[in-house]
Design an enzyme around this catalytic site. Structure first.
Site, PDB file in Angstrom:
ATOM      1  N   HIS A 194     -63.286  -6.907   8.526  1.00 49.88           N
ATOM      2  CA  HIS A 194     -63.061  -7.072   9.964  1.00 49.88           C
ATOM      3  C   HIS A 194     -64.363  -7.002  10.758  1.00 49.88           C
ATOM      4  O   HIS A 194     -64.327  -6.798  11.973  1.00 49.88           O
ATOM      5  CB  HIS A 194     -62.115  -5.991  10.499  1.00 49.88           C
ATOM      6  N   GLU A 237     -54.721 -19.178   7.647  1.00 50.45           N
ATOM      7  CA  GLU A 237     -55.876 -19.718   8.360  1.00 50.45           C
ATOM      8  C   GLU A 237     -56.147 -21.181   8.013  1.00 50.45           C
ATOM      9  O   GLU A 237     -56.515 -21.973   8.883  1.00 50.45           O
ATOM     10  CB  GLU A 237     -57.118 -18.866   8.085  1.00 50.45           C
TER      11      GLU A 237
END
Length: 359
Positions: free
Chosen positions: A151, A82
Site C-alpha cells: 500500500h 484492476e
C-alpha cells in the site's frame, strides 16, 4: 484499509472552508473531488469507475457524494479486478467516453499493466489516430499510512518509460484540481498519482512533528469552478541561487522545509508532470545555480531521478559546479514498521545539501 484511511487522512465531504479574506481553502482530497465534480457536470462523456468509488465514496473519500449527485451510470463501483477496470476504461475511451478509473492504491495497478502498456499507450499510434484512449487513471501512491509493501509503493518510473503515457503528480490542492482537469481533457492516457501523505496537509518530513494543515498554506486556495493547469509546466516553489532541487509530490514540501530550516538559498522546482517534462525550466534553473539535487521517494535504481540526472548531465554539463546529488528511497521492499527510515527525510536531504554546497 478503509478504517486506517479514515483515521489517518480524516477526509471530509465538505468543499473546504473560507478564510478571513474570503478565499476558499481545500485539502488535496477536496480539491480532487471538486475537479471530478466539475468535469462530471461539464462533460457527459466523463465516467468515474473503480473499487468502492460509488456509494462508499472511495477509500480516501475522494469521490464522496459524486454518485449521489451524478447517478450510478456516471459514478459506479467495479469488481476487484484492476486488469478489468483498466481494460474496460480503454474500450470506453476508444468508444468516445472519457473514463476516470481509480486504482485504490498504486501497488494494485500492476495487474492492469498489459492494458495500459499494450493497449492504452499504443492505441493512437496503432490506429493512425483513428482511435484514442483518453482515460485518466487516478491512484494514491507513496507512503504515509504505514501500509507496508502493498500500500506504499511509488511506481512512477514504470510509466514514464512507456511511450504514449503521460504521468502527473501534484503537490498542492490548487495544482491537484487544475492538473486533474487538464488530464481528463487530454486525448492521451494519463497516470495521475496522488501523494497520500499530503492529502490532508503539506509535510516537512519529521516523524515527531504533526502533519500541518492546508488551512493556512498559500497553495490551498482553490478557486471555485473550472480552471486547468497545462501538463508539462513545472512550478518554481521558491527561487534561489545556491542549488536547484528537482522534486515532485510529497518531496517538494520536505525539500522546502529543509532548505528553510538550514537557511540554504535553494531553488526548488516542482516538476508536476514527469511526462511531459518541462526540461526547459530544469535547464534554466540549473544553469542559474550551477548545482543540482534530485529528490524522490521511489527506490534509487532506475528511479525517475536517474533519468533526470542524465538529462541534466547532457544539457547542463558546462554549467555544473559539482556532481549531481540524488536522495531517494532505498533499493529494498518498502518496509512497514521502518517506513520513516525508508522515506527520504530532513537528515538525508540536509546532508546532501551540505555536500553540494561544499562541492
Amino acid at each position: 484499509m478503509s478504517d486506517v484511511a479514515d483515521k489517518q487522512q480524516g477526509a471530509k465531504s465538505r468543499k473546504g472552508t473560507k478564510d478571513a479574506d474570503g478565499d476558499r481553502r481545500l485539502n488535496m482530497i477536496e480539491a480532487i473531488n471538486d475537479a471530478l465534480d466539475i468535469m462530471l457536470e461539464r462533460d457527459p462523456d466523463v465516467i468515474i469507475m473503480g473499487e468502492d468509488v460509488g456509494y462508499f465514496g472511495g477509500v480516501f473519500r475522494a469521490t464522496a457524494h459524486l454518485q449521489e449527485k451524478h447517478g450510478k451510470t456516471r459514478v459506479f463501483d467495479t469488481p476487484i479486478s484492476e486488469c478489468g477496470i483498466i481494460g474496460v476504461a480503454v474500450g470506453m475511451g476508444a468508444y468516445g467516453l472519457r473514463p476516470v478509473p481509480e486504482i485504490q492504491f498504486a501497488d494494485y495497478i500492476y495487474p492492469g499493466l498489459d492494458q495500459l502498456i499494450s493497449e492504452a499507450a499504443r492505441l493512437r499510434y496503432r490506429s493512425a489516430a483513428e482511435y484514442i484512449a483518453p482515460l485518466t487513471v487516478r491512484s494514491p501512491f507513496g507512503g504515509g499510512i504505514f501500509g507496508g509493501q502493498t500500500h506504499s509503493q511509488s511506481p512512477e518510473s514504470i510509466f514514464t518509460h512507456v511511450a504514449g503515457l503521460k504521468t502527473v503528480i501534484p503537490s498542492t490542492p490548487h495544482d491537484a484540481k487544475g492538473l486533474l482537469i487538464a488530464a481528463i481533457e487530454d486525448n492521451d492516457p494519463v497516470i495521475f498519482f496522488e501523494p497520500k501523505r499530503i492529502y490532508n496537509g503539506p509535510f516537512s518530513g519529521y516523524y515527531d512533528r504533526p502533519v500541518q494543515s492546508w488551512a493556512k498554506h498559500a497553495d490551498s486556495v482553490v478557486p471555485e469552478g473550472y480552471y486547468r493547469i497545462p501538463l508539462g509546466k513545472a512550478r518554481t516553489v521558491r527561487e534561489g541561487t545556491q542549488m536547484t532541487v528537482l522534486a515532485y509530490g510529497t518531496m517538494v514540501h520536505v525539500a522546502e522545509a529543509v532548505a528553510r530550516e538550514k537557511n540554504i538559498d535553494a531553488e526548488i522546482l516542482d516538476l508536476r508532470t514527469l511526462v511531459p517534462l518541462d526540461i526547459k525550466a530544469v535547464e534554466k534553473s540549473v544553469e542559474k545555480t550551477g548545482k543540482c539535487m534530485i529528490v524522490h521517494e521511489a527506490t534509487r535504481t532506475s528511479g525517475f531521478g536517474a533519468e533526470l540526472s542524465a538529462l541534466v548531465q547532457e544539457r547542463c554539463f558546462y554549467h555544473l559546479e559539482a556532481p549531481i546529488e540524488r536522495v531517494t528511497g532505498f533499493d529494498t521492499p518498502y518496509p512497514h514498521s521502518l517506513e520513516w527510515a525508508y522515506f527520504p527525510g530532513p537528515i538525508r536531504i540536509g546532508e546532501a545539501m551540505d555536500k553540494l554546497l561544499e562541492g
